[in-house]
Enzyme design. Structure first.
Site, PDB file in Angstrom:
ATOM      1  N   SER A 232       7.082  -0.150  15.381  1.00 21.46           N
ATOM      2  CA  SER A 232       7.129   1.300  15.227  1.00 21.46           C
ATOM      3  C   SER A 232       8.226   1.884  16.126  1.00 21.46           C
ATOM      4  O   SER A 232       9.396   1.515  15.975  1.00 21.46           O
ATOM      5  CB  SER A 232       5.754   1.907  15.511  1.00 21.46           C
ATOM      6  OG  SER A 232       5.685   3.242  15.066  1.00 21.46           O
ATOM      7  N   ASP A 308      -7.170  -8.656  -6.081  1.00 25.87           N
ATOM      8  CA  ASP A 308      -7.600  -8.970  -4.714  1.00 25.87           C
ATOM      9  C   ASP A 308      -7.545  -7.779  -3.764  1.00 25.87           C
ATOM     10  O   ASP A 308      -7.677  -7.933  -2.553  1.00 25.87           O
ATOM     11  CB  ASP A 308      -6.756 -10.111  -4.146  1.00 25.87           C
ATOM     12  CG  ASP A 308      -5.263  -9.802  -4.163  1.00 25.87           C
ATOM     13  OD1 ASP A 308      -4.882  -8.666  -4.527  1.00 25.87           O
ATOM     14  OD2 ASP A 308      -4.480 -10.698  -3.800  1.00 25.87           O
ATOM     15  N   ASP A 479       2.229   0.765   4.754  1.00 28.86           N
ATOM     16  CA  ASP A 479       2.406   1.560   5.966  1.00 28.86           C
ATOM     17  C   ASP A 479       2.246   3.047   5.671  1.00 28.86           C
ATOM     18  O   ASP A 479       2.927   3.612   4.816  1.00 28.86           O
ATOM     19  CB  ASP A 479       3.795   1.286   6.549  1.00 28.86           C
ATOM     20  CG  ASP A 479       3.927   1.762   7.992  1.00 28.86           C
ATOM     21  OD1 ASP A 479       3.296   2.766   8.362  1.00 28.86           O
ATOM     22  OD2 ASP A 479       4.691   1.127   8.746  1.00 28.86           O
ATOM     23  N   HIS A 517      -0.054   0.331   9.168  1.00 28.08           N
ATOM     24  CA  HIS A 517       0.578   0.575  10.466  1.00 28.08           C
ATOM     25  C   HIS A 517      -0.406   0.215  11.567  1.00 28.08           C
ATOM     26  O   HIS A 517      -1.472   0.810  11.682  1.00 28.08           O
ATOM     27  CB  HIS A 517       0.994   2.044  10.571  1.00 28.08           C
ATOM     28  CG  HIS A 517       2.047   2.301  11.597  1.00 28.08           C
ATOM     29  ND1 HIS A 517       3.386   2.147  11.334  1.00 28.08           N
ATOM     30  CD2 HIS A 517       1.968   2.694  12.888  1.00 28.08           C
ATOM     31  CE1 HIS A 517       4.088   2.432  12.419  1.00 28.08           C
ATOM     32  NE2 HIS A 517       3.244   2.771  13.372  1.00 28.08           N
TER      33      HIS A 517
END
Length: 597
Positions: A232, A308, A479, A517
């Site tokens: 990040s 899945d 994310d 994230h």
């Protein structure tokens, strides 16, 4: 900018009395220079074997470690302007100490003093192993930082049974980026020096202090190899360092890097405008958010061949975006309840999914910020990202101050608002919703200027690549904080500049389907990134085009993913894991191939 020159500096106090010489090669520059000046080309150096028999550092004793307390390093040994550094405490931590998984090491805490007396100090931690392998790992931060990065923790995605870098013999260090506060508190940026430190300068200052300390205590000219790891904001940190000070590192591992930092914050502002203007008509409550994400999953889960709970074929999913949005639209476009989305709410989703186009250029010519995969598997709300959504309070936003009750505002808008108030306007009462990110009017030049301090978007990696520098890079397709497409855009720019073969020699980029994230998303891989990076840098062992990774996410009862049991290949961009079918076990990585179709 002054020419670079080598410099020797003795540490004063007890350190100097012990006769330990600090050998620091400082660049001598007085300013943080732009990456565009890094145009030096050179023949890549020969591979250095880190276990060379000529490497025999001095033994680090308890008395030498404790003797560092209250000693200092002069400002002349730090290559950016500062008031020098002081070691506030130093103590040897024994391998047998409770909860210590890092072996015997000297833990050094200290501060770098500012030039501006009104600016806060930089707090740092440097950890020096008794059995040093001659290498170091510099660790980046997260969010608005403000929290000391200790360098004691395992790397991102490290297997549970693996040793930390410090336990492996690496010296490790990190800092708080030059202020103390929560990772969503941007108030520090009202001070120019604190803002510059956060942008990247605290990293260089801490690096220089660590180099002076290591070369002195271990009695070597310089470390054998240096690495930077970060996620990040920490990923942005790593890229900023090799763009600006390529001589300092041999390899970096970056995960979900917030490299287009200003674009990210502008997208945060845009999200707030979509949600809260027009009397909050675009706000989406938690029930509708779940409806949106479930609709996307139902439409796209099987596009990779496996049902899945993980969307791997992102491109094919995005191709169905129009149909997905149409299926969610309330009849007539008005809000008729929790079974559909109004036109205003669909506009919020579209604004998030589409790139943010700017009618001006940020630093390094950047004119956009990538869209999010909200229509292609991004996690946004329960079960895997409960704290990041459009605002969990089902009663909706509170006008006119949408931050009065923070539960009514998404985390993204809170950070964007802090950025606008303190990085840009320096006005704590400023109404961020009045600024159009695409056309910010009177604030445009200030935004551009700040982007030069904080962004890591330069594609000039000439000097880093010339010295043989390597990059291993991952980004989750789910994310919810940093756009996956912002990583893809920067990678494509590097390919355009250096050619595919040039980038293949120095960069490995992997997308991770289902990974959000931090600890979010249905898939959190486990693999040894430091071993991959050091093996490539030091032995020339290229990382595979696919890395087998085991999922460590705890399975949620409401989802169909194989969380906690499955292994998957992490495929080198632009490929993605495609299920082979034919009854192959979907819990085995071998049942998937890396495909582009």
């Amino acid at each position: 900018m002054r020419a670079s020159s080598p410099r020797l500096a003795r540490l004063p106090g007890l350190l100097a009395a012990a006769g330990l010489l600090a050998c620091l090669s400082a660049c001598g520059g007085s300013d943080d220079h732009p990456a565009s000046t890094n145009t030096t080309t050179a023949t890549p150096p020969a591979t250095t074997t880190p276990t060379s028999p000529t490497f025999a550092p001095a033994v680090l004793s308890s008395s030498v470690c404790s003797g560092l307390t209250a000693t200092s390093i002069p400002a002349s040994s730090i290559s950016l302007p500062s008031g020098g550094a002081t070691f506030t405490s130093a103590a040897l931590v024994a391998a047998t100490d409770a909860n210590n998984l890092n072996g015997d090491f000297c833990k050094v805490l200290g501060t770098v003093q500012p030039v501006d007396g009104a600016a806060p100090v930089i707090h740092f931690e440097i950890n020096l192993p008794v059995k040093w392998n001659g290498k170091f790992v510099h660790v980046g931060g997260g969010g608005f930082d403000g929290v000391l990065i200790t360098g004691l923790d395992p790397m991102d995605f490290a297997p549970a049974s693996s040793a930390t870098p410090l336990a492996l013999g690496y010296a490790t260090f990190g800092d708080d980026s030059g202020h103390v506060g929560g990772i969503t508190n941007g108030s520090f940026a009202a001070n120019d020096e604190a803002l510059a430190n956060y942008g990247r300068q605290s990293l260089k200052k801490t690096h220089d202090v660590a180099m002076a300390l290591m070369t002195s205590l271990y009695k070597v000219d310089k470390p054998l190899k240096g690495y930077f790891i970060g996620s990040s904001t920490g990923g942005r940190d790593a890229l900023a360092m090799v763009q600006n000070w390529p001589q300092d590192y041999d390899g970096i591992f970056i995960n979900r890097p917030a490299l287009n930092y200003t674009g990210l914050r502008l997208s945060n502002v845009q999200l707030g405008r979509s949600l809260f203007l027009n009397n909050g008509a675009g706000w989406i409550n938690p029930v509708k958010t779940t409806l949106l994400l479930n609709t996307v999953m139902n439409a796209c889960d099987g596009l990779d061949g496996a049902q899945d709970g993980i969307i791997s074929n992102v491109a094919a999913c995005k191709a169905q975006s129009s149909a997905i949005l149409a299926s969610l639209r309330c009849a007539g476009g008005a809000d008729t309840g929790n079974t559909c989305l109004s036109d205003a709410q669909l506009a919020t989703v579209t604004a998030m999914a589409n790139p943010l186009a700017l009618n001006y250029a940020l630093a390094n010519g950047v004119t956009s910020y990538g869209g999010y995969n909200i229509l292609a598997g991004m996690v946004f709300g329960p079960p895997y990202s409960a704290s990041r959504n459009f605002g969990p309070n089902a009663t909706g936003p509170t006008a006119p101050n949408y931050l009065a009750a923070s539960s009514n505002s998404p985390n993204a808008y809170i950070t964007g608002d802090q950025w606008m108030k303190y990085f840009i306007t320096r006005n704590a009462s400023f109404n961020t919703l009045t600024v159009d990110p695409a056309n910010p009017g009177a604030w445009q030049q200030r935004i551009v200027d700040v982007s030069a301090l904080t962004d890591a978007t330069s594609t000039n990696l000439d000097a880093f690549f010339a010295k043989g520098g390597k990059i291993i890079w991952t980004h989750g397709t789910a994310d919810e904080v940093v756009s996956t497409d912002s990583s893809i855009a920067y990678y494509q720019q590097l390919v355009a500049k250096y050619g595919q073969s040039g980038i293949d020699a120095a960069v490995r980029f992997y997308l991770i389907p289902g990974n959000g994230h931090g600890g979010t998303g249905p898939f959190i891989p486990s693999f040894d990134s430091l071993a991959l990076l050091s093996g490539w840098v030091e032995a020339g062992t290229e990382p595979a085009n696919n890395i087998v990774a085991v999922n460590t996410q705890t399975k949620a009862a409401v989802d169909t993913s194989p969380a906690g049991t499955a292994a998957r290949p992490l495929c080198r961009y632009p490929s993605w894991p495609k299920y082979k079918g034919g009854g192959a076990d979907p819990n085995l990585a071998a049942s998937f191939s890396c495909s582009t179709q």
